[in-house]
Design a protein around this motif. Structure first.
Motif, PDB file in Angstrom:
ATOM      1  N   PRO A  98       0.843  -1.522  -0.049  1.00  0.00           N
ATOM      2  CA  PRO A  98       0.225   0.037   0.044  1.00  0.00           C
ATOM      3  C   PRO A  98       0.547   1.677  -0.122  1.00  0.00           C
ATOM      4  O   PRO A  98       0.143   2.290  -0.453  1.00  0.00           O
ATOM      5  N   CYS A  99       1.678   1.024   1.026  1.00  0.00           N
ATOM      6  CA  CYS A  99       2.613   2.428   1.093  1.00  0.00           C
ATOM      7  C   CYS A  99       2.974   2.863  -1.014  1.00  0.00           C
ATOM      8  O   CYS A  99       3.385   4.080  -1.055  1.00  0.00           O
ATOM      9  N   ALA A 100       3.650   1.811  -1.744  1.00  0.00           N
ATOM     10  CA  ALA A 100       4.381   2.219  -2.540  1.00  0.00           C
ATOM     11  C   ALA A 100       3.593   2.463  -3.573  1.00  0.00           C
ATOM     12  O   ALA A 100       3.156   3.258  -4.916  1.00  0.00           O
ATOM     13  N   LEU A 101       2.040   1.700  -3.714  1.00  0.00           N
ATOM     14  CA  LEU A 101       0.913   2.001  -4.463  1.00  0.00           C
ATOM     15  C   LEU A 101       0.609   3.594  -4.675  1.00  0.00           C
ATOM     16  O   LEU A 101       0.476   4.420  -4.844  1.00  0.00           O
ATOM     17  N   ALA A 102       0.415   4.102  -2.713  1.00  0.00           N
ATOM     18  CA  ALA A 102      -0.081   5.166  -2.249  1.00  0.00           C
ATOM     19  C   ALA A 102       0.750   6.598  -3.431  1.00  0.00           C
ATOM     20  O   ALA A 102       0.597   7.638  -3.026  1.00  0.00           O
ATOM     21  N   ALA A 103       2.131   6.006  -3.009  1.00  0.00           N
ATOM     22  CA  ALA A 103       3.375   7.548  -3.418  1.00  0.00           C
ATOM     23  C   ALA A 103       3.400   7.706  -4.356  1.00  0.00           C
ATOM     24  O   ALA A 103       4.025   8.225  -5.206  1.00  0.00           O
ATOM     25  N   GLY A 104       2.711   6.903  -5.406  1.00  0.00           N
ATOM     26  CA  GLY A 104       2.747   7.489  -6.457  1.00  0.00           C
ATOM     27  C   GLY A 104       4.863   7.762  -7.319  1.00  0.00           C
ATOM     28  O   GLY A 104       5.282   6.513  -7.412  1.00  0.00           O
ATOM     29  N   ASP A 105       4.228   8.381  -7.979  1.00  0.00           N
ATOM     30  CA  ASP A 105       5.331   8.964  -8.750  1.00  0.00           C
ATOM     31  C   ASP A 105       6.647   9.469  -7.071  1.00  0.00           C
ATOM     32  O   ASP A 105       7.984   9.201  -7.988  1.00  0.00           O
ATOM     33  N   LYS A 106       6.488   9.655  -6.446  1.00  0.00           N
ATOM     34  CA  LYS A 106       7.096   9.599  -5.355  1.00  0.00           C
ATOM     35  C   LYS A 106       8.123   8.885  -4.514  1.00  0.00           C
ATOM     36  O   LYS A 106       8.474   8.535  -3.969  1.00  0.00           O
TER      37      LYS A 106
END
Length: 161
Positions: A98-106
């Protein structure tokens, strides 16, 4: 499911969990890996495709070099703080959390802020451009902090005059 000593020993083919250097626990539906607190010398750890939501159990794993965490339930990049003493950690797989998905381009820059020693993230080498971007952002934060400190010191001097 909780990681047990029996499962760890059988997967690593050892008699003593203290001797485990590599451990593949891929796809075991694990939610609790607290046993890893007792395996501080592990170097390669595959925990992909489980249900892990915290990295607290890895806080003593200072010898980690490679960590595979893809497709788990890591919600926050703050969990990466538990890996800050793993100075040899150069490979991390975190995609599908979830953390990777939520961060998007960042995403990549956010991870690199937390773990600057990484060489490879999600099977892609960290570029010089990404490292430079992290450096620039850190320099900007330092500048903002210095300005704030100057303003606060002027403000406190003004109050006492």
């Amino acid at each position: 499911m909780k990681l047990t000593e029996f499962l760890a020993k059988s997967k690593a083919n050892v008699f003593d969990i203290q001797n485990i250097k590599q451990l593949n626990l891929w796809g075991n539906q694990l939610t609790d890996v607290s046993l890893l607190l007792q395996i501080p010398f592990i170097e390669v750890l595959a925990l992909g495709n489980n249900q892990i939501s915290s990295l607290r159990a890895l806080k003593n794993c200072h010898s980690l070099k490679q960590l595979y965490l893809l497709n788990n339930q890591i919600e926050s990049f703050e969990e990466l703080n538990y890996l800050k003493d793993a100075k040899s950690l150069t490979l991390l797989s975190l995609r599908g959390n979830p953390c990777a998905l939520a961060a998007g381009d960042k995403y990549r820059i956010s991870v690199l802020h937390m773990l600057p020693q990484l060489i490879t993230l999600d099977d892609i080498e960290i570029t010089d451009e990404e490292r430079h971007k992290v450096f620039e952002e850190q320099e900007f934060r330092i500048l903002i902090l210095r300005i704030w400190i100057i303003k606060m010191s002027k403000s406190s001097r003004t109050r006492w005059m």
